[in-house]
Scaffold this active site. Structure first.
Site, mmCIF file in Angstrom:
data_model
loop_
_atom_site.group_PDB
_atom_site.id
_atom_site.type_symbol
_atom_site.label_atom_id
_atom_site.label_comp_id
_atom_site.label_asym_id
_atom_site.label_seq_id
_atom_site.Cartn_x
_atom_site.Cartn_y
_atom_site.Cartn_z
ATOM 1 N N ASN A 64 0.871 -1.175 0.000
ATOM 2 C CA ASN A 64 0.000 0.000 0.000
ATOM 3 C C ASN A 64 0.909 1.226 0.000
ATOM 4 O O ASN A 64 1.541 1.523 1.015
ATOM 5 C CB ASN A 64 -0.912 0.001 1.227
ATOM 6 C CG ASN A 64 -1.838 1.210 1.266
ATOM 7 O OD1 ASN A 64 -1.686 2.160 0.514
ATOM 8 N ND2 ASN A 64 -2.813 1.181 2.168
ATOM 9 N N ASP A 84 0.402 4.229 0.334
ATOM 10 C CA ASP A 84 0.036 5.267 1.298
ATOM 11 C C ASP A 84 0.432 4.905 2.728
ATOM 12 O O ASP A 84 0.231 5.712 3.641
ATOM 13 C CB ASP A 84 -1.475 5.516 1.253
ATOM 14 C CG ASP A 84 -1.921 6.143 -0.061
ATOM 15 O OD1 ASP A 84 -1.117 6.905 -0.650
ATOM 16 O OD2 ASP A 84 -3.049 5.857 -0.498
ATOM 17 N N CYS A 85 0.987 3.727 2.916
ATOM 18 C CA CYS A 85 1.348 3.234 4.253
ATOM 19 C C CYS A 85 2.852 3.365 4.451
ATOM 20 O O CYS A 85 3.644 2.802 3.691
ATOM 21 C CB CYS A 85 0.909 1.776 4.392
ATOM 22 S SG CYS A 85 1.525 0.958 5.886
ATOM 23 N N GLY A 86 3.256 4.092 5.514
ATOM 24 C CA GLY A 86 4.671 4.276 5.780
ATOM 25 C C GLY A 86 5.394 2.966 6.040
ATOM 26 O O GLY A 86 6.534 2.775 5.602
ATOM 27 N N ARG A 103 5.953 1.272 2.737
ATOM 28 C CA ARG A 103 7.021 1.940 1.977
ATOM 29 C C ARG A 103 8.389 1.595 2.543
ATOM 30 O O ARG A 103 9.359 1.386 1.802
ATOM 31 C CB ARG A 103 6.811 3.456 1.979
ATOM 32 C CG ARG A 103 5.580 3.930 1.224
ATOM 33 C CD ARG A 103 5.621 5.437 0.989
ATOM 34 N NE ARG A 103 5.711 6.201 2.225
ATOM 35 C CZ ARG A 103 4.659 6.644 2.916
ATOM 36 N NH1 ARG A 103 3.442 6.355 2.511
ATOM 37 N NH2 ARG A 103 4.825 7.353 4.026
#
Length: 275
Positions: free
Chosen positions: A8, A10-12, A15
């Site tokens: 995802n 948008d997920c730190g 990432r």
């Protein structure tokens, strides 16, 4: 090594895991599962291979979990998977699959369990703190005792049975800290958590604490407890809440840390372990 990450962007945490895989020399297959969710068979296999329950693989924060009433214990695994397929945001992230197995890599440091050893340079997460390697050590490890003594923490019971301890290092071998726990069923007392002065104020303690809880979770713990005299505000930021001692289970109160090694003035704190 063939690697797949259910990602995802948008997920730190997701990432950070992707960055770690690439720093290790891999170019994984990236599946952005919100747009291309796995089918039922694949999702069930991911959860099983990761050693999780279906409910344990679900994300609560930032999802319709509560609005859909998914906290109802009467719901079956099949029903929960139905919801995950209809609402992929309910699938926790990131799942990573390699020849070594599948893991839900929360915290992101857990991806190291799936990689070949040998990454020899420090790699930082996007927030600036280093990824952590944890190594299980014996209670009589001299580095552990020295670090605890320097921090004014108890050392009298380190070698007794029933304790699990870890040393934490950055990839290049730099010592970062120590931590341990005593597990009694689903309750676990976190203890001996220490970061040397040179490593403080870098997010290391927060990440160490998260990885320590995940190791306890994987052994069956679901409720974490700890005692502190000087770091209550730090643990509050990590989701712990102070609680009266009479509200704690007897298995926690009977530990040497609670019964005689920590002073009566130490604050007892607890939180449900969740990722």
């Amino acid at each position: 090594m063939n690697i797949t990450i259910y990602h995802n962007p948008d997920c730190g945490t997701s990432r950070n895991v992707l960055a770690l895989l690439r720093a290790a020399g891999a170019e994984p297959t990236v599946i952005e599962y919100l747009a291309a969710p796995p089918d039922r068979q694949t999702l069930a296999a991911l959860i099983s291979e990761a050693g999780l329950t279906v409910r344990g693989a679900m994300r609560v924060k930032g999802t319709p979990y509560k609005d859909l009433g998914l906290d109802d214990p009467a719901l079956t695994d099949a029903q929960l998977i139905d919801h995950m397929l209809r609402h992929p945001i309910l699938i926790n992230r990131p799942f990573v699959v390699t020849a070594r197995g599948a893991r839900l890599c929360r915290p992101s440091d857990l991806a190291l369990d799936l990689l070949e050893p040998g990454l020899a340079v420090d790699v930082n997460k996007e927030e600036g703190s280093p990824f952590l390697r944890d190594e299980q050590i014996a209670g009589d490890d001299p580095g552990l005792a020295a670090a605890l003594l320097d921090a004014g923490l108890p050392t009298d019971d380190l070698a007794q049975a029933g304790r699990t301890f870890y040393a934490y290092r950055a990839f290049a071998g730099r010592e970062i800290g120590y931590g341990g726990f005593e597990r009694n069923g689903q309750d676990v007392l976190l203890r001996s958590v220490v970061v040397p002065p040179a490593g403080r104020n870098q997010g290391i303690g927060r990440n160490l604490l998260a990885l320590l809880q995940r190791r306890a979770y994987d052994q069956g713990a679901r409720q974490a407890w700890l005692l502190t005299q000087t770091a209550a505000s730090f643990f509050e930021r990590a989701g712990f809440q102070a609680i009266a001692r009479e509200q704690a289970p007897q298995v926690i109160l009977a530990t040497r840390q609670a019964s005689n090694l920590c002073p009566a003035s130490a604050v007892l704190m607890t939180r449900t372990i969740a990722f």
